[in-house]
Design an enzyme around this catalytic site. Structure first.
Site, PDB file in Angstrom:
ATOM      1  N   LEU A   1     -12.442   4.198  11.373  1.00  0.00           N
ATOM      2  CA  LEU A   1     -11.880   3.506  10.323  1.00  0.00           C
ATOM      3  C   LEU A   1     -10.293   3.817  10.567  1.00  0.00           C
ATOM      4  CD1 LEU A   1     -11.957   2.474   7.407  1.00  0.00           C
ATOM      5  CD2 LEU A   1     -11.974   4.664   6.542  1.00  0.00           C
ATOM      6  N   ASP A   2      -9.458   2.704  10.587  1.00  0.00           N
ATOM      7  CA  ASP A   2      -8.071   2.902  10.496  1.00  0.00           C
ATOM      8  C   ASP A   2      -7.437   3.331  11.565  1.00  0.00           C
ATOM      9  OD1 ASP A   2      -7.953   1.373   8.059  1.00  0.00           O
ATOM     10  OD2 ASP A   2      -7.974   3.467   6.992  1.00  0.00           O
ATOM     11  N   GLY A   3      -8.357   3.407  12.910  1.00  0.00           N
ATOM     12  CA  GLY A   3      -7.840   4.231  14.115  1.00  0.00           C
ATOM     13  C   GLY A   3      -7.640   3.483  15.091  1.00  0.00           C
TER      14      GLY A   3
ATOM     15  N   GLY B   1      -7.675   5.526   5.005  1.00  0.00           N
ATOM     16  CA  GLY B   1      -8.887   5.353   4.141  1.00  0.00           C
ATOM     17  C   GLY B   1      -8.287   4.729   2.766  1.00  0.00           C
TER      18      GLY B   1
ATOM     19  N   MET C   1      -8.656  -1.303   7.832  1.00  0.00           N
ATOM     20  CA  MET C   1      -9.671  -1.617   6.429  1.00  0.00           C
ATOM     21  C   MET C   1      -9.271  -0.473   5.591  1.00  0.00           C
ATOM     22  SD  MET C   1     -13.218  -2.766   8.150  1.00  0.00           S
ATOM     23  CE  MET C   1     -12.529  -1.808   9.602  1.00  0.00           C
TER      24      MET C   1
END
Lengths: 304, 304, 304, 304
Positions: B247-249, B221, A1
């Protein structure tokens, strides 16, 4: 995201930005000699233009052909276009130029020819709607009815003109009537799968773009994916080119490729190849519409 | 032009080809040791299956983890599935396997989450309609109304659930209700641009795929294209990954890249990046639906 | 700068790892039918082998040809090779297999043929020295003397055998004598620029790899970069293939490509093309030496 | 095989071609405004120069920075250089330009720093010998002795300067002495693996090029391939950049990437990554030597 809030990005004070209608471009080719860039840029500067982008190419500084594309901003270009053209004529004549000025004319009118497979058509319609193709798509002409819903979903008139064996001439007559004399600036063959007659091609010389589903000049003609499979290549390709009387022999605009392995049969290639076919065709059409392509013999100069 | 007449291709006599419903696959992982391939292939042969494709991977032949994906044809698989599972259980237990059998279950149900940009949504719908995504797309859920016509043109129900600042919980409650308990097998975030809560993510662990518009782990991000522009990279990327609380991981499924130059500003990158975003996301979704992906720690094993 | 200190990485207790000499592989092809994988893996397990990697391919599960490559560890393979072969013979006969076992034989002997351009030769020598080509490079044979220092700098004997117009037969006689009956397992034409006679090719059938500086089947024959320039392609390529009697018509092993523009003349292409020529040739040679390639008609199956 | 006989290619009558020493280039940047191209091209034309290639870039036509690179032929350039510079000064001052003229100065002197891995060093030496790097490679400086034979085989002096833990300052003192005040124009870190001190970096500001074995800004610092493996990326990269005080944070010149799969461990990545590392570094060094790179903030403008 990846949330992209659109926060207030720091604004900075800027000089007045020219209106979009003030953006114009000049394309030219002539025998190479010293002073061409100076003459053109001096002329534009003297008339108040600001050069935004300038590309040039020479086949040989000593005795070759020189090509140039200049993009510039000029306040009130539309109104001043005629005057500008007249003023440039003696410069062009002196340097023996082929040239043209574009920018304020009405948006170009494009007709798309298709058959049954919709990926190239859909790509063009999508990019057009996304603002990536500066043109007006006036119609979709097809020899089968399958793609009618696609065209109509995007609000583009769809015309079914079947091409019966031995009666191509009749079909072309109907097509030409639809295209209407000077009404169509560009014809895009989006996997149309039919060979146009030499007369048709001549009438739209330099204004028909085709996508061939091979890496030309490999696999000219029908069923290129079957040919590719039989030869056992490890990479397949797609080629966008201007159509000439010679089958798959016109000037190449763009190509792209994709890996395949021994596991891929012709059907797999057809499926995978769609991705490059549609991308290559869309790029070629955009470049044409942005006046980035110059013809030189059987080759193209494509300014990026 | 490449006319593909569909002439009578020489037919050849072939043994009976199994029905499509007889195609099945087994995925498994277990501690590596000698004899696993033999045990599995022997089991399948003994039950009359014909192995079509077999892939395996070991993190280390000595003490690592072994992964395997076998695709096979078995006459009457649907009816024999339960028996087969029961018969394989002792083999699996002996080798300490995690495993699953798939092939005859109802087609998987997929929900697509979107926001305002339609290229990823359109790509998924197109590939779905072209038969490249073996699933049922049950709904499009968006926090803006722009993409309603796109979804509806393809006959997919569109649900607008705005996400108000500070009221994400409410929106997620509405989303979960739409998704309906066990009714949704996969959620695809097609440029959804909102961060899902940890509770939501946990509930659909391993079943949410996101497309991030950067080459992760670079530019985590918001606004990755702005970040890419600021850093002056010469290549931009897109990454499809499973969503986790970080997040995005989450585990990366697929990535692709595209060249940029000093001429490209963030808007150019956004425009150009769409091509790789949609392609990468579509590949990742297809692989998931074809049971090609195994999770291992924070990484994926993707059998091709 | 990326300092790679080689700190003590955390060691973990591991089971005994087999000696390098215990690694072997089996290649086979046969008519496809159920039970092949089971038979092979069962056989290997029963003889104490641990399968490390297994690839398979079928041209058609119903009536096609099946190909398999299995890499395995077996303690004391060298000593047990003969027994293993004898034990496998009835299995192979029953399934009508073409097969071979490899792993403990002496390292293969490779001769490189070159002319004046050194980039492919240098690449092979570098990769060989870096341990990426499991072979013994026994000699460099060239029809010009320019590359003698390159070969000798790497300690490889260099033989000058000029090829005079109309006297190719003489040259080949000298070459064959150097190659010495069964002494040479593979000949690599590293931009050798001479056409070998059918007799020579037949003698080393399936054991001569050539690099052609085009994307075959485009631009067969001499001066492919000039041909590519004349045709105005936007991508150039290189192709590694086995040599057959048909010029540039043998089974393709690997290909790669590179973008060009209208700015590139044949000399620029020649310069740029070197990068892909050397990379493609080196990959093809490595795959051959690692027994990854199976021939099937005029095509290759290349297991990765 | 692709025999390239060098037959008499049809010669054509051509105007006198300028001597190589008459080729020169001008690089400049200034605030954007109308008339810059006109001023420069007019100036060059008035002094008898023939523009061969001209590239320009503006960060923003309204208030941004303008960059330009012009390549031209001017008879007797070396002798006329000083006069030309003086004549251009008022033009440049009026337009607030940063600018430089190059072409007839002595060839630039390049020092290569290396450590143990030779692929980047070998690539530079090979391209240098093939005439692709217009410079003089004056020395190889290394902190280990392994690469001495490589340097010496190509006739380049090799200097061993070990870098002992805690005694970097000493090593750098020795290095600076070798480099000799103004004697070295460019330092290339060809996998040197040591961090240079800020003092060293400042002294050669904009004149040290490093290759980092990751797709920056991903995986800054030591062991990028281990980092890439741990994160589970599907593509690895290499980045050539100017060295600044910030580790791996300098302006990026060029990047390239390569696919990896779950089968690749850090050692496989290191092996595969060599191909892109050496190619990326060689391109960056060539572009620097051809004056194609302009710095702008932390980014580069690279004219192709």
């Amino acid at each position: 995201m990846a949330p992209d809030p659109t926060p207030a990005r720091p604004s900075r004070q800027r000089p007045r930005r020219p209106a979009r209608s003030d953006r114009a471009r000049m394309l030219l080719s002539c025998p190479d000699r010293p002073g061409i860039v100076a003459a053109v840029s001096q002329f534009l500067f003297a008339h108040g233009a600001n050069i935004i982008r300038s590309d040039q190419h020479t086949t040989d500084p000593a005795g070759g052909t020189f090509f140039m594309r200049v993009e510039f901003d000029l306040e009130g270009f539309a109104a001043r276009r005629e005057t500008l053209s007249q003023a440039f004529s003696p410069v062009a004549a002196h340097l023996e130029m082929d040239w043209r000025l574009s920018g304020s004319e009405p948006v170009r009118r494009v007709a798309i020819f298709a058959s049954r497979e919709g990926h190239c058509l859909l790509e063009l319609l999508w990019r057009w709607q996304a603002g990536e193709l500066p043109c007006h798509i006036t119609m979709v002409v097809a020899n089968h009815d399958e793609l009618r819903p696609v065209a109509e979903a995007w609000g583009v008139p769809f015309h079914l003109i079947p091409v019966r064996a031995g009666a191509k001439h009749e079909a072309e007559k109907a097509q030409l009537q639809l295209l209407g004399g000077g009404q169509t600036d560009l014809i895009v063959l989006a996997r149309y799968m039919q060979i146009l007659s030499p007369e048709f091609v001549t009438r739209y010389h330099g204004r028909i773009i085709n996508i061939h589903h091979s890496f030309l000049p490999a696999f000219v003609g029908p069923q290129p994916y079957h040919q590719a499979f039989e030869r056992g290549v490890k990479i397949i390709g797609a080629t966008a080119h201007y159509v000439t009387a010679e089958l798959d022999g016109g000037p190449i605009i763009e190509q792209d490729v994709q890996r395949v392995t021994h596991r891929d049969n012709p059907d797999d290639m057809r499926r995978g190849g769609r991705q490059i076919e549609r991308a290559v065709l869309a790029r070629a059409v955009r470049w044409h519409l942005e006046d980035r392509i110059l013809l030189h013999g059987g080759r193209t100069v494509v300014f990026d």
